[in-house]
Design a protein around this motif. Structure first.
Motif, PDB file in Angstrom:
ATOM      1  N   SER A  80       9.407  -0.792 -15.500  1.00  0.00           N
ATOM      2  CA  SER A  80      10.416   0.181 -15.899  1.00  0.00           C
ATOM      3  C   SER A  80      11.743  -0.211 -15.273  1.00  0.00           C
ATOM      4  O   SER A  80      11.780  -0.831 -14.192  1.00  0.00           O
ATOM      5  N   ASP A  81      12.836   0.168 -15.936  1.00  0.00           N
ATOM      6  CA  ASP A  81      14.181  -0.147 -15.428  1.00  0.00           C
ATOM      7  C   ASP A  81      14.818   1.034 -14.715  1.00  0.00           C
ATOM      8  O   ASP A  81      16.023   1.017 -14.439  1.00  0.00           O
ATOM      9  N   ARG A  82      14.062   2.047 -14.360  1.00  0.00           N
ATOM     10  CA  ARG A  82      14.628   3.277 -13.800  1.00  0.00           C
ATOM     11  C   ARG A  82      14.908   3.200 -12.308  1.00  0.00           C
ATOM     12  O   ARG A  82      15.551   4.097 -11.758  1.00  0.00           O
ATOM     13  N   TYR A  83      14.454   2.157 -11.624  1.00  0.00           N
ATOM     14  CA  TYR A  83      14.470   2.192 -10.169  1.00  0.00           C
ATOM     15  C   TYR A  83      15.345   1.089  -9.582  1.00  0.00           C
ATOM     16  O   TYR A  83      15.456   0.000 -10.144  1.00  0.00           O
ATOM     17  N   VAL A  84      15.935   1.396  -8.425  1.00  0.00           N
ATOM     18  CA  VAL A  84      16.875   0.462  -7.798  1.00  0.00           C
ATOM     19  C   VAL A  84      16.275  -0.206  -6.562  1.00  0.00           C
ATOM     20  O   VAL A  84      16.982  -0.901  -5.830  1.00  0.00           O
ATOM     21  N   GLY A  85      15.001  -0.017  -6.339  1.00  0.00           N
ATOM     22  CA  GLY A  85      14.349  -0.634  -5.190  1.00  0.00           C
ATOM     23  C   GLY A  85      13.051   0.082  -4.880  1.00  0.00           C
ATOM     24  O   GLY A  85      12.663   1.038  -5.569  1.00  0.00           O
ATOM     25  N   GLY A  86      12.381  -0.386  -3.848  1.00  0.00           N
ATOM     26  CA  GLY A  86      11.111   0.223  -3.483  1.00  0.00           C
ATOM     27  C   GLY A  86      10.639  -0.220  -2.113  1.00  0.00           C
ATOM     28  O   GLY A  86      11.236  -1.104  -1.477  1.00  0.00           O
ATOM     29  N   LEU A  87       9.580   0.410  -1.648  1.00  0.00           N
ATOM     30  CA  LEU A  87       8.923   0.035  -0.392  1.00  0.00           C
ATOM     31  C   LEU A  87       7.432  -0.056  -0.645  1.00  0.00           C
ATOM     32  O   LEU A  87       6.769   0.952  -0.907  1.00  0.00           O
ATOM     33  N   ILE A  88       6.912  -1.272  -0.599  1.00  0.00           N
ATOM     34  CA  ILE A  88       5.472  -1.497  -0.756  1.00  0.00           C
ATOM     35  C   ILE A  88       4.769  -1.187   0.553  1.00  0.00           C
ATOM     36  O   ILE A  88       5.217  -1.579   1.633  1.00  0.00           O
ATOM     37  N   ASP A  89       3.660  -0.491   0.451  1.00  0.00           N
ATOM     38  CA  ASP A  89       2.826  -0.161   1.610  1.00  0.00           C
ATOM     39  C   ASP A  89       1.385  -0.506   1.261  1.00  0.00           C
ATOM     40  O   ASP A  89       0.764   0.158   0.429  1.00  0.00           O
ATOM     41  N   ARG A  90       0.855  -1.543   1.888  1.00  0.00           N
ATOM     42  CA  ARG A  90      -0.520  -1.959   1.615  1.00  0.00           C
ATOM     43  C   ARG A  90      -1.551  -1.117   2.353  1.00  0.00           C
ATOM     44  O   ARG A  90      -2.757  -1.302   2.164  1.00  0.00           O
ATOM     45  N   GLY A  91      -1.108  -0.203   3.193  1.00  0.00           N
ATOM     46  CA  GLY A  91      -2.033   0.664   3.916  1.00  0.00           C
ATOM     47  C   GLY A  91      -2.241   2.006   3.254  1.00  0.00           C
ATOM     48  O   GLY A  91      -2.963   2.861   3.776  1.00  0.00           O
ATOM     49  N   SER A  92      -1.605   2.236   2.116  1.00  0.00           N
ATOM     50  CA  SER A  92      -1.830   3.420   1.300  1.00  0.00           C
ATOM     51  C   SER A  92      -2.382   2.963  -0.039  1.00  0.00           C
ATOM     52  O   SER A  92      -2.351   1.769  -0.355  1.00  0.00           O
ATOM     53  N   GLY A  93      -2.865   3.902  -0.844  1.00  0.00           N
ATOM     54  CA  GLY A  93      -3.462   3.480  -2.109  1.00  0.00           C
ATOM     55  C   GLY A  93      -3.815   4.635  -3.003  1.00  0.00           C
ATOM     56  O   GLY A  93      -3.153   5.677  -2.993  1.00  0.00           O
ATOM     57  N   HIS A  94      -4.904   4.483  -3.772  1.00  0.00           N
ATOM     58  CA  HIS A  94      -5.288   5.545  -4.705  1.00  0.00           C
ATOM     59  C   HIS A  94      -6.788   5.511  -4.950  1.00  0.00           C
ATOM     60  O   HIS A  94      -7.461   4.502  -4.694  1.00  0.00           O
ATOM     61  N   LEU A  95      -7.312   6.628  -5.470  1.00  0.00           N
ATOM     62  CA  LEU A  95      -8.749   6.780  -5.666  1.00  0.00           C
ATOM     63  C   LEU A  95      -9.041   7.904  -6.654  1.00  0.00           C
ATOM     64  O   LEU A  95      -8.141   8.605  -7.113  1.00  0.00           O
ATOM     65  N   HIS A  96     -10.317   8.081  -6.971  1.00  0.00           N
ATOM     66  CA  HIS A  96     -10.815   9.147  -7.837  1.00  0.00           C
ATOM     67  C   HIS A  96     -11.131  10.345  -6.941  1.00  0.00           C
ATOM     68  O   HIS A  96     -12.166  10.366  -6.259  1.00  0.00           O
ATOM     69  N   PRO A  97     -10.287  11.367  -6.908  1.00  0.00           N
ATOM     70  CA  PRO A  97     -10.459  12.420  -5.895  1.00  0.00           C
ATOM     71  C   PRO A  97     -11.705  13.272  -6.079  1.00  0.00           C
ATOM     72  O   PRO A  97     -12.322  13.681  -5.090  1.00  0.00           O
ATOM     73  N   LEU A  98     -12.071  13.562  -7.323  1.00  0.00           N
ATOM     74  CA  LEU A  98     -13.258  14.395  -7.513  1.00  0.00           C
ATOM     75  C   LEU A  98     -14.512  13.664  -7.044  1.00  0.00           C
ATOM     76  O   LEU A  98     -15.394  14.261  -6.410  1.00  0.00           O
TER      77      LEU A  98
END
Length: 437
Positions: free
Chosen positions: A177-195
């Protein structure tokens, strides 16, 4: 509009989310019948209640968990699934109350909270699609400046995971996407299936001897040196009570209800995307979140659906058609999804506190009644930390960590339940206006 949305489920079942449709087996725990007793009665079968129960059972206590609907029915089973470091917002504001060292401890506990989730999943082999990698998205240059300061502070705290600032020209490595002007990658956070995480933790609790009851709405609490918790068909007598209902406390305790505002948050899930499209949207399969007041957060599921969430509502009224409301927001970020079908739409309540610090403590006039609530949209890790801190306090492990949270005062939202939401909605409109200018 290209939408094939599942119909809402009854309150006896999970909401008709992508998570419910793709979950592991959902066992039916019995409703409470008759009278029983235990050391600790926990009200709420989400992450707060389950993890408090696990921590207490590991310390040898007899625990009963009462859930009004299904285990994981509330925010724990329907949230964005983003596992992000930290607890609270603007923690330095609490230095006059708990001191600079206290603030530092809160920040360290915000890192520990993710490790608690990691360890729980690894130790018990919970299958919940855990994937590491997260990126904060900058909407304006000042956001990127803030990210640089955040990274510096995290390194000073000893954060051991990779942090990397992204400049505008690097953003397509993370998000298409072209909406963002930068970011901060964090390899110690993430995502999962909460249920699936909640269901896995329920199995862990049960294996430790915790008694779990579903469809057991608490109707009344008799306070005292021994508490008695009543449901429609039974009651529990316990030495200690934990209230872990968050946005679904529903007036069960007037003091706590006034300090947390239920606010609606919503998610849509697309049909499964091709591998090429999924790589174009999120090349590194990270969870991401922008920095606006009415934020967007999104990620890919294990079967390559885009789960796109946000649009927090403080008005107390849900959109009539969540998909119609959320799809334009998704297309502003990813116009290439114009012809992609929406398969699921759902929402739920998150608990917001005035100062955005999780409320973890015990009632002043009832010292054997503990609570945890108001995670302000960052509950996946903070609930797990809360469970550990509550267990430490209840079992007499006087580390002082629980007290750091407990001594921070939390204001009661003015106007009672009918005026709290409109007043906060006006406040949030003011913040969005400031954001625009």
């Amino acid at each position: 509009m290209n939408v094939r949305v599942q119909q809402p489920a009854s309150s006896a079942l999970h909401t008709a989310s992508y998570y419910a449709a793709s979950s592991a087996a959902q066992p039916d725990y019995p409703a409470l019948q008759g009278e029983t007793s235990c050391d600790v009665c926990v009200v709420g079968g989400g992450f707060s209640g389950l993890n408090t129960a696990i921590e207490l059972a590991e310390r040898g206590m007899r625990v009963v968990v009462l859930e009004a609907h299904k285990i994981g029915w509330g925010a724990s089973g329907r949230n964005g699934g983003q596992l992000i470091r930290g607890v609270g917002h603007g923690l330095d504001q609490f230095a006059p109350i708990i001191g600079s060292d206290g603030v530092r401890q809160l920040k360290l506990m915000g890192l520990e909270a993710v490790d608690i989730v990691r360890q729980r999943i690894e130790q018990h082999a919970i299958d919940c699609d855990l994937t590491w990698g997260y990126c904060d998205l900058a909407n304006k240059p000042s956001d990127l400046e803030g990210f640089a300061a955040d990274a510096e502070e995290l390194r000073a705290l000893g954060y051991r995971h990779e942090l990397r600032l992204l400049q505008p020209e690097e953003m397509h490595r993370v998000v298409g996407s072209d909406r963002y002007v930068g970011g901060l990658i964090d390899r110690g956070s993430g995502h999962l299936h909460p249920l699936n995480l909640a269901l896995g933790e329920a199995r862990v609790a049960e294996s430790l001897g915790v008694r779990l009851f579903e469809q057991s709405t608490v109707t009344r609490i008799d306070y005292g040196s021994q508490v008695r918790v009543h449901t429609g068909q039974g009651s529990v007598r316990a030495s200690t009570l934990v209230l872990g209902c968050n946005a679904y406390l529903n007036g069960l305790n007037a003091e706590l209800s006034g300090k947390v505002l239920p606010a609606g948050s919503y998610i849509i899930a697309t049909e499964p995307l091709s591998e090429a499209m999924a790589r174009q949207l999120l090349p590194q399969n990270m969870a991401v979140c922008d920095q606006r007041v009415a934020l967007d957060y999104y990620r890919l599921s294990a079967d390559r659906r885009l789960l796109f969430g946000g649009a927090c509502h403080y008005s107390g009224r849900d959109p009539k058609d969540i998909a119609a409301y959320m799809r334009p927001k998704m297309l502003k970020v990813f116009p290439q999804l114009a012809n992609v079908r929406i398969d699921y739409q759902w929402g739920g309540m998150i608990g917001i506190g005035a100062n955005r610090l999780p409320q973890i403590g015990r009632l002043h006039d009832q010292p054997n009644v503990y609570y945890a609530q108001a995670y302000s949209g960052h509950g996946l890790n903070a609930t797990h930390l809360a469970g550990k801190l509550l267990a430490e306090a209840i079992s007499g492990q006087h580390s002082g960590r629980f007290d750091l949270f407990a001594q921070v005062p939390h204001i009661t939202f003015p106007g009672g339940k009918h005026l709290r939401s409109p007043l906060l909605a006006l406040g949030m409109l003011w913040h969005r206006f400031k954001e625009l200018i």
